[in-house]
Design a protein around this motif. Structure first.
Motif, PDB file in Angstrom:
ATOM      1  N   LEU A 512       7.371  32.042 -36.127  1.00  0.00           N
ATOM      2  CA  LEU A 512       8.658  31.488 -36.571  1.00  0.00           C
ATOM      3  C   LEU A 512       9.569  31.210 -35.374  1.00  0.00           C
ATOM      4  CD1 LEU A 512       9.456  33.657 -39.705  1.00  0.00           C
ATOM      5  CD2 LEU A 512       8.454  31.367 -39.602  1.00  0.00           C
ATOM      6  N   ARG A 513       9.587  32.143 -34.438  1.00  0.00           N
ATOM      7  CA  ARG A 513      10.432  31.945 -33.256  1.00  0.00           C
ATOM      8  C   ARG A 513       9.969  30.729 -32.453  1.00  0.00           C
ATOM      9  NH1 ARG A 513      11.671  37.381 -33.053  1.00  0.00           N
ATOM     10  NH2 ARG A 513       9.643  37.946 -32.221  1.00  0.00           N
ATOM     11  N   ALA A 514       8.651  30.578 -32.331  1.00  0.00           N
ATOM     12  CA  ALA A 514       8.126  29.436 -31.572  1.00  0.00           C
ATOM     13  C   ALA A 514       8.540  28.121 -32.221  1.00  0.00           C
ATOM     14  CB  ALA A 514       6.599  29.534 -31.474  1.00  0.00           C
ATOM     15  N   VAL A 515       8.429  28.067 -33.545  1.00  0.00           N
ATOM     16  CA  VAL A 515       8.811  26.832 -34.236  1.00  0.00           C
ATOM     17  C   VAL A 515      10.307  26.590 -34.090  1.00  0.00           C
ATOM     18  CG1 VAL A 515       8.941  25.717 -36.496  1.00  0.00           C
ATOM     19  CG2 VAL A 515       6.883  27.021 -35.865  1.00  0.00           C
ATOM     20  N   LYS A 516      11.082  27.653 -34.273  1.00  0.00           N
ATOM     21  CA  LYS A 516      12.536  27.495 -34.164  1.00  0.00           C
ATOM     22  C   LYS A 516      12.928  27.033 -32.772  1.00  0.00           C
ATOM     23  CE  LYS A 516      16.975  29.841 -34.848  1.00  0.00           C
ATOM     24  NZ  LYS A 516      17.616  28.795 -35.655  1.00  0.00           N
ATOM     25  N   ASP A 520      14.897  23.709 -32.500  1.00  0.00           N
ATOM     26  CA  ASP A 520      16.316  24.055 -32.359  1.00  0.00           C
ATOM     27  C   ASP A 520      16.496  24.807 -31.046  1.00  0.00           C
ATOM     28  OD1 ASP A 520      18.969  24.854 -32.818  1.00  0.00           O
ATOM     29  OD2 ASP A 520      18.375  26.541 -34.108  1.00  0.00           O
ATOM     30  N   PRO A 521      16.305  24.099 -29.927  1.00  0.00           N
ATOM     31  CA  PRO A 521      16.279  24.794 -28.632  1.00  0.00           C
ATOM     32  C   PRO A 521      17.568  25.557 -28.334  1.00  0.00           C
ATOM     33  CG  PRO A 521      15.570  22.490 -28.415  1.00  0.00           C
ATOM     34  CD  PRO A 521      16.089  22.654 -29.806  1.00  0.00           C
ATOM     35  N   ALA A 522      18.703  25.051 -28.814  1.00  0.00           N
ATOM     36  CA  ALA A 522      19.962  25.737 -28.532  1.00  0.00           C
ATOM     37  C   ALA A 522      20.221  26.894 -29.501  1.00  0.00           C
ATOM     38  CB  ALA A 522      21.122  24.741 -28.584  1.00  0.00           C
TER      39      ALA A 522
ATOM     40  N   ILE B 511       5.459  20.814 -33.341  1.00  0.00           N
ATOM     41  CA  ILE B 511       5.376  22.096 -34.046  1.00  0.00           C
ATOM     42  C   ILE B 511       3.999  22.720 -33.852  1.00  0.00           C
ATOM     43  CG2 ILE B 511       5.306  23.158 -36.345  1.00  0.00           C
ATOM     44  CD1 ILE B 511       7.514  21.221 -37.187  1.00  0.00           C
ATOM     45  N   LEU B 512       2.964  21.906 -34.037  1.00  0.00           N
ATOM     46  CA  LEU B 512       1.609  22.433 -33.864  1.00  0.00           C
ATOM     47  C   LEU B 512       1.400  22.942 -32.447  1.00  0.00           C
ATOM     48  CD1 LEU B 512      -0.548  19.803 -35.765  1.00  0.00           C
ATOM     49  CD2 LEU B 512       0.287  22.005 -36.577  1.00  0.00           C
TER      50      LEU B 512
END
Lengths: 533, 533
Positions: A512-516, A520-522, B511-512
């Motif tokens: 989840l953190r990786a996707v976020k 949403d980098p900021a 994302i992937l």
């Protein structure tokens, strides 16, 4: 919507005197000695968004759609969780955003996100405002608020259009801010329905259903909301995601299922393509009695695994049945057994109705229920359920005002694990609250398992917020330990976030953190919700 | 399994002489002048894994489960795509791994991944080896091979146990390397079935079904494989992921749906919890005739949207119907219309069978089909379909040997877009191949759409691999442009990877990549598959 509670104040429900007496005598409920705050008296921090940011936001949406007014901020200070309501009643507006921004299109949403990412302004997408898990209160925790220039509530109420109806594919495309009753009204003109009726139905929005992976009361017949979404558009700070080219695909992971349940932490859903159904010509709801929760559960399991499945199917445990069925002056007496509500929606006229029709399914499901020990109770309990299906949140307000906290907690698991889950939650509540009233029902069934939905009523003792937090923590720990999911209806928000992280494990939380971080980098999107910072 | 083709060589199918003549006269098919390679003659690069790595791998699994033998390497050099077979027939073993490693437990898988991540050895999880989209050929592209110390095939054949049957929850827990027929045999002892019967059934494994998000021939009745997975364990280089505490949950994104379809690019599925059903007591398959593909499609759509849904439901277009129904000496004659196969599995004995039973559903679905223009053809076409349902891959081998390329291509879309998708694929094939024979069927229906499955037969011209690549590229572009998904049955692998990236867009591809980088920081997991490097 009542700012400090639920719904239309004109529909507020009074407690019958015998019930008030019962709460007083049995649970020790005493009316609080401090009156509830008025909207005007809610304490807010001074809005802290720089004027340049406000101007930039106004440049995107038009200045009229950016508000820093007291009432707007209070009305977006949280959702409708018990802690949200307790804080509002206490006049505590610490969760309020600095401004409320109401974009009118996908492009405006995308542009607002760009402005906010640049200025490091947190964005809380706000649909119907009905979250009961703290999904709308970003400013409350110091760690989540630190580093931000401010917080806006992104009110999606202007994105309220039905964009397209594809009657051949049975797909309707909506903007996210459409409230459920309005969506049903618009689809009704086409003879169609979504079929999604959670308890929040009267105020919740379609985007909220998707973001929170909602489950409605008729999920047995129409499916959960995540079953209905065949496509969606997500505006993120990193760009726009368009998903859904077919009902199902073998082309890689189903990324729709990554957005559903993402609770505004990845971006803002700006369009939803929903599988719709013909509006039912016939609706029949009826009651059945089983001797015990276990016997009723076995009957529900049989219907879920081997059919036929009613459109609505729920089973109350002994306590909920007794409280629900009893006249107020007769609570505590008699053996009511366990009430099943079975509802059937559809038609008897279509080709194939000899097996798909309401009458046929009702007759056949009745045979299954009767064969497993059920006693038919006729239409009255079913109609009573249907009549009151959206009214429980009103009762919560009345009880809060009386000095009782009423809370709902829910989970789901596989059939074989349900008894352990049921006991674990009840024990946790008893341990945390002394002698509360605990009721439970199964309202969503699957071939491999079901949901458990608990309602707990307790006298407020000391700080009701602290009392709630203690009980919530105990129940969440019990659910995780007993192998259930931390939520089947309500979502994660902030209240379930840490338990959810335990549920999916460190590596799941890392995903989840990786996707976020990529979308949403900021880290401006609903910070603190869903994803552990 | 035949190393250079499909299945049991003893079951190879001869072409009837009239068909051979037809291919010769109509499509210009000529037998290739170079004989197919033998297994022994396949050219392999010398294995390049350092001895220390081989020793470390042997230390994990036992040395006997690490092979660098010629036959093992050839048998793991690819899957069963047309290019895979063409390369094997040409003796080109460039796709072969340097070694084949066969772990015996989840812990051994995890440890192999650790060793390989440290030594920068690429890992290709290998189940039944039936991929038709290039999911098993990592060494082919220079960019994917660069930087690696070597490649291993991770053969999951030893992970072949049924771990648990929970008859109450109707869940069976399997290791991933169980082949589908063996899974059905083991469950059959409990009176249960998975109900997943893709064309690859006889050789494919459960882990492969999950990794490739497979769809079976009885998906209308039993659902797709992704519907069946209620829980799974994924071993990744970054640790182990355990997912699935309930059939459905509102707790965040459904991460199971991120693993399903991940094709070994994120990790290795080491356990699967599958929703199972009672083994059917009755199976009835029958044929219906419709005047046109459009009319038949409308009838399938009615069943999908309003029921009752058969267990198997498929519709052949005019060409496929003609080829399939005709005696070999009568191909090209007559107006066969379009054939529908409707199959019903279940029982007539259970409570509720008056609406759930085989007889009731068959009668009611028959009314719908007849009401929409269908003519019943009785059991014979249904039985013929059921008899031959797994044999098409054998025919492909025979045709390849005769100098004809036969390929299957598939997609799915929403109902309203299917005619455009159908035309687009056919046009692309005609444009790329001149005058091939193109057949199509719908074999999976949903409320909002359906799959389209094309079979194309063409004479090999020039380099058949180049010819295939040209046609594949044209069709993939056409599918993306027409709004379909690049695969409904087969998955992504390497052959669909770039089209898939266009389907989900740059942000979807990001994302992937983000998920892959988190779970597989060294990039060793099936490099080049699914995720664009």
């Amino acid at each position: 919507m009542l700012w400090s509670g639920w719904g239309d104040p004109a529909k507020a429900r009074e407690l019958p005197e015998p019930v008030r007496k019962l709460l007083h005598d049995l649970l020790g409920v005493r009316a609080p000695d401090v009156p509830a705050a008025t909207l005007e008296s809610v304490r807010l921090a001074p809005p802290r968004l720089p004027a340049a940011v406000l101007a930039a936001l106004g440049g995107v949406t038009g200045p009229v759609h950016v508000s820093t007014g007291h009432e707007d901020r209070v009305r977006h200070a949280g959702g409708k969780s018990t802690p949200d309501l307790l804080r509002m009643r206490a006049g505590d507006g610490a969760g309020a955003p600095d401004a409320v921004v109401s974009p009118g299109s996908h492009d405006e949403v995308a542009e607002v996100l760009r402005v906010c990412a640049e200025a490091l302004v947190a964005v809380v997408p706000f649909g119907g405002g009905t979250s009961v898990v703290g999904a709308l209160t970003p400013a409350l925790t110091p760690e989540a608020g630190a580093g931000f220039a401010g917080v806006i509530a992104l009110d999606l109420g202007r994105l309220n259009r039905l964009l397209d109806v594809d009657a051949e594919s049975m797909i309707a495309t909506f903007e996210p801010g459409v409230r459920a009753p309005e969506a049903e009204r618009m689809l009704g003109e086409h003879g169609l329905t979504i079929g999604h009726f959670p308890q929040s139905f009267e105020y919740a929005t379609l985007g909220g259903f998707a973001a929170a992976r909602s489950s409605g009361q008729a999920s047995a017949g129409y499916g959960r909301f995540d079953d209905m979404v065949v496509g969606l558009t997500l505006a993120t700070p990193a760009g726009t995601l368009e998903l859904g080219r077919a009902p199902k695909s073998a082309a890689g992971p189903d990324l729709r299922q990554l957005v559903l349940g993402s609770e505004g932490a990845f971006g803002v859903i700006t369009a939803l393509r929903l599988r719709v159904r013909r509006a039912p010509a016939v609706k029949v709801y009826e009651g059945w009695r089983f001797a015990s929760f276990a016997e009723g559960g076995a009957a529900l399991r049989a219907l879920a695994q081997h059919g036929p499945l009613p459109t609505v199917l729920r089973l109350s445990d002994e306590t909920e049945t007794m409280i629900g069925l009893a006249r107020p002056d007769a609570i505590g007496g008699g053996d009511s057994g366990c009430l099943v509500i079975a509802g059937y929606e559809g038609t008897d006229e279509a080709p194939g109705a000899e097996v798909t029709g309401v009458s046929a399914r009702r007759r056949a499901a009745g045979q299954v229920l009767a064969g497993l020990g059920g006693t038919p109770l006729g239409a009255e309990p079913g109609e009573a359920w249907a009549h009151g299906r959206f009214s429980a949140p009103y009762l919560r307000d009345t009880l809060l005002a009386e000095g009782a906290t009423v809370e709902t907690l829910e989970t789901a698991g596989f059939w074989a694990g349900l008894p352990r889950l049921y006991d674990a939650v009840r024990l946790a509540l008893l341990g945390a609250l002394g002698s509360p009233l605990v009721m439970c029902h199964i309202s969503h069934v699957y071939e491999s398992g079901a949901s458990l939905y608990f309602t707990v009523v307790t006298a407020q003792k000391g700080d009701p917020l602290e009392q709630w937090e203690r009980a919530k923590e105990a129940v969440s720990a019990a659910i995780v330990a007993a192998g259930g999911t931390i939520s089947h209806h309500h979502g994660v928000g902030r209240d379930h976030r840490d338990a959810y992280a335990r549920e999916i494990g460190p590596l799941g939380a890392e995903i989840l953190r990786a996707v976020k971080e990529r979308l949403d980098p900021a880290g401006i999107m609903n910070p603190g919700a869903l994803v552990t910072p």
